[in-house]
Design an enzyme around this catalytic site. Structure first.
Site, PDB file in Angstrom:
ATOM      1  N   LYS A 223       2.569  -4.100  11.145  1.00 42.33           N
ATOM      2  CA  LYS A 223       1.226  -4.459  11.640  1.00 42.33           C
ATOM      3  C   LYS A 223       1.365  -5.104  13.006  1.00 42.33           C
ATOM      4  CE  LYS A 223      -3.140  -4.374  10.249  1.00 42.33           C
ATOM      5  NZ  LYS A 223      -3.771  -3.495   9.258  1.00 42.33           N
TER       6      LYS A 223
ATOM      7  N   LYS B 210       0.839  -1.220   0.000  1.00 47.18           N
ATOM      8  CA  LYS B 210       0.000   0.000   0.000  1.00 47.18           C
ATOM      9  C   LYS B 210       0.862   1.254   0.000  1.00 47.18           C
ATOM     10  CE  LYS B 210      -3.383  -2.125   3.009  1.00 47.18           C
ATOM     11  NZ  LYS B 210      -4.299  -2.075   4.141  1.00 47.18           N
TER      12      LYS B 210
ATOM     13  N   ASN C 277     -15.863   0.541  11.687  1.00 52.20           N
ATOM     14  CA  ASN C 277     -15.357   1.840  11.249  1.00 52.20           C
ATOM     15  C   ASN C 277     -15.451   1.952   9.728  1.00 52.20           C
ATOM     16  OD1 ASN C 277     -12.912   3.336   9.991  1.00 52.20           O
ATOM     17  ND2 ASN C 277     -13.203   4.310  11.968  1.00 52.20           N
TER      18      ASN C 277
HETATM   19  N1  LIG Z   1      -9.798   0.970  10.322  1.00 58.25           N
HETATM   20  C1  LIG Z   1      -9.025   1.266   9.286  1.00 58.25           C
HETATM   21  O1  LIG Z   1      -8.617   2.419   9.095  1.00 58.25           O
HETATM   22  C2  LIG Z   1      -8.657   0.218   8.285  1.00 58.25           C
HETATM   23  C3  LIG Z   1      -9.249  -1.031   8.310  1.00 58.25           C
HETATM   24  N2  LIG Z   1      -8.958  -1.914   7.305  1.00 58.25           N
HETATM   25  C4  LIG Z   1      -9.567  -3.238   7.294  1.00 58.25           C
HETATM   26  O2  LIG Z   1     -10.992  -3.134   7.212  1.00 58.25           O
HETATM   27  C5  LIG Z   1     -11.595  -4.253   7.866  1.00 58.25           C
HETATM   28  C6  LIG Z   1     -12.571  -3.753   8.933  1.00 58.25           C
HETATM   29  O3  LIG Z   1     -11.864  -2.934   9.860  1.00 58.25           O
HETATM   30  P1  LIG Z   1     -12.609  -1.912  10.828  1.00 58.25           P
HETATM   31  O4  LIG Z   1     -13.860  -1.442  10.203  1.00 58.25           O
HETATM   32  O5  LIG Z   1     -11.593  -0.937  11.243  1.00 58.25           O
HETATM   33  O6  LIG Z   1     -12.932  -2.836  12.049  1.00 58.25           O
HETATM   34  P2  LIG Z   1     -14.087  -2.664  13.146  1.00 58.25           P
HETATM   35  O7  LIG Z   1     -13.605  -3.380  14.341  1.00 58.25           O
HETATM   36  O8  LIG Z   1     -14.456  -1.245  13.304  1.00 58.25           O
HETATM   37  O9  LIG Z   1     -15.334  -3.442  12.513  1.00 58.25           O
HETATM   38  C7  LIG Z   1     -15.253  -4.803  12.166  1.00 58.25           C
HETATM   39  C8  LIG Z   1     -16.593  -5.212  11.583  1.00 58.25           C
HETATM   40  O10 LIG Z   1     -16.455  -6.555  11.112  1.00 58.25           O
HETATM   41  C9  LIG Z   1     -17.459  -7.382  11.719  1.00 58.25           C
HETATM   42  N3  LIG Z   1     -16.864  -8.682  11.934  1.00 58.25           N
HETATM   43  C10 LIG Z   1     -15.914  -9.041  12.827  1.00 58.25           C
HETATM   44  N4  LIG Z   1     -15.631 -10.338  12.753  1.00 58.25           N
HETATM   45  C11 LIG Z   1     -16.411 -10.825  11.762  1.00 58.25           C
HETATM   46  C12 LIG Z   1     -16.591 -12.092  11.187  1.00 58.25           C
HETATM   47  N5  LIG Z   1     -15.873 -13.133  11.631  1.00 58.25           N
HETATM   48  N6  LIG Z   1     -17.500 -12.224  10.180  1.00 58.25           N
HETATM   49  C13 LIG Z   1     -18.203 -11.160   9.731  1.00 58.25           C
HETATM   50  N7  LIG Z   1     -18.072  -9.912  10.235  1.00 58.25           N
HETATM   51  C14 LIG Z   1     -17.194  -9.757  11.228  1.00 58.25           C
HETATM   52  C15 LIG Z   1     -17.797  -6.690  13.026  1.00 58.25           C
HETATM   53  O11 LIG Z   1     -19.084  -7.071  13.501  1.00 58.25           O
HETATM   54  C16 LIG Z   1     -17.742  -5.228  12.591  1.00 58.25           C
HETATM   55  O12 LIG Z   1     -18.945  -4.867  11.971  1.00 58.25           O
HETATM   56  C17 LIG Z   1     -10.423  -5.086   8.418  1.00 58.25           C
HETATM   57  O13 LIG Z   1     -10.054  -6.054   7.461  1.00 58.25           O
HETATM   58  C18 LIG Z   1      -9.308  -4.052   8.546  1.00 58.25           C
HETATM   59  O14 LIG Z   1      -8.021  -4.637   8.542  1.00 58.25           O
HETATM   60  C19 LIG Z   1      -8.129  -1.606   6.263  1.00 58.25           C
HETATM   61  C20 LIG Z   1      -7.536  -0.386   6.206  1.00 58.25           C
HETATM   62  C21 LIG Z   1      -7.673   0.589   7.254  1.00 58.25           C
HETATM   63  O1  LIG Z   2      -3.468   3.994   9.246  1.00 56.84           O
HETATM   64  C1  LIG Z   2      -2.520   3.226   9.262  1.00 56.84           C
HETATM   65  O2  LIG Z   2      -1.376   3.560   9.481  1.00 56.84           O
HETATM   66  C2  LIG Z   2      -2.693   1.752   8.995  1.00 56.84           C
HETATM   67  C3  LIG Z   2      -3.995   1.330   8.455  1.00 56.84           C
HETATM   68  C4  LIG Z   2      -4.001  -0.153   8.347  1.00 56.84           C
HETATM   69  O3  LIG Z   2      -3.712  -0.844   9.297  1.00 56.84           O
HETATM   70  C5  LIG Z   2      -4.320  -0.802   7.078  1.00 56.84           C
HETATM   71  O4  LIG Z   2      -4.328  -0.128   6.035  1.00 56.84           O
HETATM   72  O5  LIG Z   2      -4.542  -2.025   7.085  1.00 56.84           O
END
Ligand SMILES: NC(=O)C1=CN([C@@H]2O[C@H](COP(=O)(O)OP(=O)(O)OC[C@H]3O[C@@H](n4cnc5c(N)ncnc54)[C@H](O)[C@@H]3O)[C@@H](O)[C@H]2O)C=CC1
Ligand SMILES: O=C(O)CCC(=O)C(=O)O
Length: 428
Positions: free
Chosen positions: A120, A108, A235
């Site tokens: 990570k 990325k 999120n």
């Molecule tokens: N927060 C960020 O800025 C970033 C997040 N990501 C990726 O996006 C994805 C979601 O991250 P966030 O929204 O930050 O996490 P979060 O913790 O805010 O939300 C996770 C969501 O996934 C659901 N979930 C969890 N386990 C599950 C399962 N086994 N089956 C179906 N749904 C499930 C939860 O209920 C929740 O709705 C992850 O893969 C993360 O690595 C990627 C880039 C940046």
């Molecule tokens: O904001 C960051 O530095 C990392 C975000 C992240 O963990 C991802 O893109 O999977």
């Protein structure tokens, strides 16, 4: 509330998969390096993190007993600058998962030309079953355990699954007290009052929405009325639903860890946003829910996995109805499934491209911390938009001209910077 659910529901579960994400990531890295003519030593260097620290974190729980948690921090490659990447709190965290996630961060940062390598971290835990005090003590214990290898010029963490701005604030506070000075650039995704960036909370989702819009346009479709299903309402998923809804798309399905809901006429997104809890759960408000397996194969134009890895596998790839899959989550599609979707003519915008809005605005946050000067949200969103549009077109044009998948094209664009920086440093 509008009528939300129209289907019969059977409860949530995940498709079984035993694919090792580290092995499949290495396969794509090898292919990308081979096509670009890098020799075997580049692959040997880049196939694994330079460092992987495992830590054990004792935490006094509310009942007075001590529980010891396992955590990891992987630093893939720091030839281009400090390593950068989120920290997840989840029961399924493993050393392999964190390692693969750190490789993806390098890709990325390369695609978006950020002066970082990939990092990570993760802790094996379930914060949903812990008190706020227990989570705080765990977060602080993790920082004490990794404090020697992180820092604003070494490795800069950020939020990921089940971590948020409050957890980043505790981590910052712990790090500042260990270092005996205030170090806002140690971590990103902080609350704005502690030096967080405007726009960071929604940055991943805004970036994904821009990638989705650009990819749909290339397929000759506008956002107006486009039917979108989003797996995950945390999120990333919830903010994405809000943005797409406000841009005129029709969000027909959303899901979380408890299952999914669907309405072909569109869900009431403002209501769902209002009722979601801090872990991104909302579907438990509904007595009937779709299982995860059912959810992923619903009729829609665009499917956005925004939860966990290995959701689209060879078991369900043939049943996916969307014509566009935009990977907001990291690693939601296994390599074989991604290739199967490509054969079926379904465009897959890979995670390393689609969800890099988060790390891009984290970079802006780090720059603002270093300068001590803070930008307006419009400025941040405008710069994010420019970077996303350029990256999406660059990767998709490369894929088209070389007749390869967008994932392979993204890896080729992304790995080159780490390879060249390692070469110039004389490592290879
Ligand atoms: N927060 C960020 O800025 C970033 C997040 N990501 C990726 O996006 C994805 C979601 O991250 P966030 O929204 O930050 O996490 P979060 O913790 O805010 O939300 C996770 C969501 O996934 C659901 N979930 C969890 N386990 C599950 C399962 N086994 N089956 C179906 N749904 C499930 C939860 O209920 C929740 O709705 C992850 O893969 C993360 O690595 C990627 C880039 C940046
Ligand atoms: O904001 C960051 O530095 C990392 C975000 C992240 O963990 C991802 O893109 O999977």
């Amino acid at each position: 509330m509008k009528n939300i659910v129209k289907r019969v529901i059977v409860g949530a579960s995940n498709p079984p998969t035993d694919e090792n994400i580290m092995v499949s990531t290495q396969q794509v890295i090898r292919k990308a390096l081979d096509i670009m003519g890098y020799n075997e030593s580049f692959y040997e260097l880049l196939k694994e993190p330079l460092r992987l620290l495992t830590v054990r974190i004792p935490v006094r729980m509310d009942d007075g007993k001590v529980q010891v948690f396992t955590g990891y921090r992987a630093q893939h490659n720091d030839a281009t600058g400090p390593t950068k990447g989120g920290i997840r709190f989840h029961p399924s965290v493993t050393a392999d998962e964190v390692s693969a996630l750190s490789l993806w961060m390098t890709i990325k940062c390369g695609i978006f030309d950020l002066p970082f390598g990939g990092g990570k971290g993760g802790i094996v835990c379930d914060p949903r079953s812990m008190s706020v005090g227990e989570v705080e003590r765990l977060a602080r214990g993790y920082v004490r355990a990794i404090s020697q290898i992180v820092g604003p010029t070494k490795d800069i963490p950020a939020p990921d699954v089940y971590t948020n701005a409050q957890i980043m604030a505790w981590m910052l506070d712990e790090y500042s007290s260990i270092r005996e000075n205030d170090s806002p650039g140690f971590i990103t995704g902080k609350p704005i009052v502690l030096g967080g960036s405007r726009g960071r909370e929604k940055a991943t989702s805004l970036g994904t929405a821009i990638a989705l819009r650009e990819a749909a346009l290339l397929q000759g479709k506008s956002l107006e009325g486009l039917k979108v299903c989003i797996q995950g309402f945390g999120n990333v998923g919830s903010n994405l639903a809000e943005i797409l809804h406000s841009w005129g798309a029709t969000v027909v399905g959303i899901s979380d860890v408890n299952g999914g809901i669907y309405n072909e006429e569109g869900l009431d997104i403002p209501y769902l946003l209002d009722r979601r809890d801090s872990f991104g759960s909302v579907t438990n408000l509904f007595s009937t829910r779709l299982s995860n397996e059912e959810f992923l194969v619903l009729p829609c134009d665009v499917l956005v996995p925004a939860a966990m890895e290995n959701q689209i596998t060879l078991d369900n790839a043939d049943a996916i109805q969307a014509q566009l899959v935009v990977e907001a989550a990291n690693g939601p599609t296994t390599l074989e499934a991604s290739e199967r979707l490509h054969e079926r003519g379904i465009l897959v915008i890979p995670d390393v491209l689609a969800n890099a809005g988060g790390v891009t605005v984290s970079y802006f946050e780090w720059v603002q911390n270093n300068q001590g000067y803070y930008w307006a949200e419009e400025e941040i969103n405008k710069q994010l938009e420019n970077k996303m549009v350029e990256a999406v077109h660059n990767v998709l044009e490369n894929a088209k001209s070389r007749k390869i998948t967008p994932r392979l094209a993204a890896y080729m664009v992304g790995i080159r910077k780490a390879a060249e920086a390692s070469r110039y440093r004389g490592w290879l």
